[in-house]
Design an enzyme around this catalytic site. Sequence first.
Site, short mmCIF file in Angstrom:
data_model
loop_
_atom_site.label_atom_id
_atom_site.label_comp_id
_atom_site.label_asym_id
_atom_site.label_seq_id
_atom_site.Cartn_x
_atom_site.Cartn_y
_atom_site.Cartn_z
N HIS A 188 0.81 -1.21 0.00
CA HIS A 188 0.00 0.00 0.00
C HIS A 188 0.85 1.26 0.00
CE1 HIS A 188 -3.83 -1.71 -0.06
NE2 HIS A 188 -3.73 -2.34 1.09
N ARG A 219 -9.00 -7.24 -13.97
CA ARG A 219 -8.82 -8.51 -13.26
C ARG A 219 -9.88 -8.62 -12.16
NH1 ARG A 219 -2.81 -7.31 -14.05
NH2 ARG A 219 -1.94 -9.19 -14.92
N ARG A 245 -12.39 -9.37 -17.55
CA ARG A 245 -11.96 -10.77 -17.58
C ARG A 245 -12.70 -11.53 -16.49
NH1 ARG A 245 -5.82 -12.45 -16.51
NH2 ARG A 245 -6.34 -11.95 -14.37
N GLU A 302 -2.77 -17.96 -23.37
CA GLU A 302 -1.78 -18.11 -22.29
C GLU A 302 -1.17 -19.50 -22.25
OE1 GLU A 302 -3.15 -15.63 -18.60
OE2 GLU A 302 -4.87 -16.79 -19.25
N ASN A 309 2.41 -13.14 -19.24
CA ASN A 309 2.91 -13.57 -17.92
C ASN A 309 2.79 -15.08 -17.79
OD1 ASN A 309 2.89 -10.83 -17.66
ND2 ASN A 309 1.19 -10.75 -16.22
N ASP A 310 1.62 -15.58 -18.18
CA ASP A 310 1.43 -17.03 -18.12
C ASP A 310 1.99 -17.74 -19.34
OD1 ASP A 310 0.26 -17.85 -15.67
OD2 ASP A 310 -1.53 -16.73 -16.22
N ARG A 350 6.43 -18.70 -12.95
CA ARG A 350 6.60 -17.24 -12.98
C ARG A 350 6.91 -16.65 -11.62
NH1 ARG A 350 0.45 -15.21 -14.55
NH2 ARG A 350 0.71 -13.36 -13.30
N CYS A 404 -1.86 -8.24 -22.99
CA CYS A 404 -2.11 -7.60 -21.69
C CYS A 404 -1.16 -8.10 -20.60
CB CYS A 404 -3.57 -7.78 -21.27
SG CYS A 404 -4.04 -9.49 -21.05
C1 PEP Z 1 -0.99 -12.91 -18.05
O1 PEP Z 1 -0.93 -14.08 -17.71
O2 PEP Z 1 -0.16 -12.36 -18.83
C2 PEP Z 1 -2.06 -12.05 -17.56
C3 PEP Z 1 -2.22 -10.81 -17.99
O3 PEP Z 1 -2.85 -12.54 -16.59
P1 PEP Z 1 -2.43 -12.63 -15.05
O4 PEP Z 1 -1.12 -11.92 -14.88
O5 PEP Z 1 -3.55 -12.01 -14.31
O6 PEP Z 1 -2.32 -14.12 -14.86
MG MG Z 2 -2.61 -15.04 -16.73
#
Ligand code: PEP
Ligand code: MG
Length: 593
Positions: free
Chosen positions: A200, A307, A343, A442, A465-466, A476, A513
């Site tokens: 925070h 999210r 999402r 993903e 990211n995934d 990750r 994203c």
């Molecule tokens: C991703 O996986 O790139 C993504 C945007 O979703 P999250 O980071 O919420 O898993």
């Molecule tokens: Mg993801």
Amino acid sequence: MVLVKIEVAKDTYLVGIGVSPGISIGEICLLNNRATVDEVAIEANEVDGEIERFRWAIRQAKEQLQEIKETVSSKPHLREHLYILDTHLLILDDEMLIQGVETAIRGELNSEGALKGVLTQLRQIFDNIEDEYLRERRSDVDAVGERLMRILTGEHEQPLANIANKSLIVAHDLSPAETMQMDRGKILGFITDKGGRTSHTAILARSMEIPAVVGLETITSLVYDRLPVIIDGSTGVVVLNPTEETFKEYLARKQSYEYLEKELASFRELPAETTDHFQIALRGNLEMAREFPLAAKHGIDGIGLYRTEFLYLGRSEPPTEEEQLEVYREILEEMQPHPVTIRTLDIGGDKFVPELNLADEANPAMGLRAIRFSLREGKLFRIQLRAILRASVHGQVRIMFPMISGVAEIRTIKRILQEVEEGLLQEGVAFDRNIEIGIMIETPSAVLIAPFLAKEVDFFSIGTNDLIQYCLAVDRGNEHVAYLYDPMHPAILRALKLICDAAGQAGIKVSMCGEMAGEPLYALVLIGLGLTELSMNPACVPRVKRVLRQVSRQDGVELLEKLFALQTGKEVSACIDREMRQRLPEIFGRSLI
Ligand code: PEP
Ligand code: MG
């Protein structure tokens, strides 16, 4: 008491986590905000009195928080953060905390000792959470713990409101309540032992646009009041007792940073368009509706990833249809005429929602997560879909489904969506009949069958990211294999190309994203691949826009050709780095981006 001044050598460099950009130069104000705890055994006949003392401390803490809430309510720029104080009030009612402490007191320990023990246990629970955002919520428990401890020990908060001169605040940790009480004009920066990117302190510092470096571990034991200091909130560098030379160097950097900020602000209203007139929508990723005003400030073309899992946190029951409708409606109305991509619930794996009682899984990243969970918990899924559909009359909504691994899944989803729509029609409830639906790409299977998936939906959004985690088989969140987590791995480039080509051939939109989308260094590569939308942390938007407005799509296509001949991620990164420095030395030649 004799105060011994610690000697701090000239130009003592420390590196923490830069969480709120900008350079600040000034003197330290050291906040001593940790209560000293005495653990003392008590007699059996003292137990009842001690429990009463603990309950009194809880009541006091609640009163203090209510008072702060009242003060904060009158400060418009802080109103959006009132929820933090509500979270703290909720923690003060938490059974685990109260029962845990009272049980320990019954074991004949004083309140301070009992509280200390329970806080340690709670911290361990939070430390084992993989999701960074949720892990950071530990700081709320810490803040409440410190408040209770101060009440019990009779030590007083050193209110930030009483700081005499403009200073850089050094503290072990800053509770959101403390931060909100401060006189903003007197704070040049924050430096803390604790905290992470999504703590925070970090969120508040960013929203107040005050430079901050956190996670320095021991800074409070190294410094004293009025010690000169420089912080760079972008790089996380802290220089204690700087020499004249360092001072001049950072003053120059500060001036060019501020100049760059002004220049970036001037991009707010300009389109993200390349020199060959290729338009890219730059959208924001949003975790909490409350962050919206900050997000909007950066000139985003809508929300590319909302999210929704954060709606399900910190409560014993999932949000009702009406509650969700209210939140979605608000974001949609605020974002008009731009689209908002909602999402559906993406939990499980690294996203832990204790309230939903997910079963323990040996391999959660490959387990019952994201859309798999929604499809199993059909009722929950339908409630969310109904809320989104109902909200659709208030703006331009798009629905996105996470972690799709096959065509059958999307067909099932569409069938359920159709049933939900029919239900609403029968009830005479209005909704947008032409909502775009899309999926996150993903998983490696989704990449390989992207041409089939593209026929089923209106858009793809690449969750790098995934995708990187699953394609490279690199967890990750595991620091031991973090060196293998490489967005520029040739396999990732190829995966991205397969996805973009499939979308292009099917004539559907393709967005990204994952965090990769917000990295200015990759902007040229991403448009070369054919991405038409990038969704990122809103603060990244001006920087990415600045790059895009100075390059052409054709440059990106040519760069990609070079990259595809390279065999390692290191070679790919080096090539991009070289190319970008050459093309845009004023941006990539300096370390300020
Ligand atoms: C991703 O996986 O790139 C993504 C945007 O979703 P999250 O980071 O919420 O898993
Ligand atoms: Mg993801």
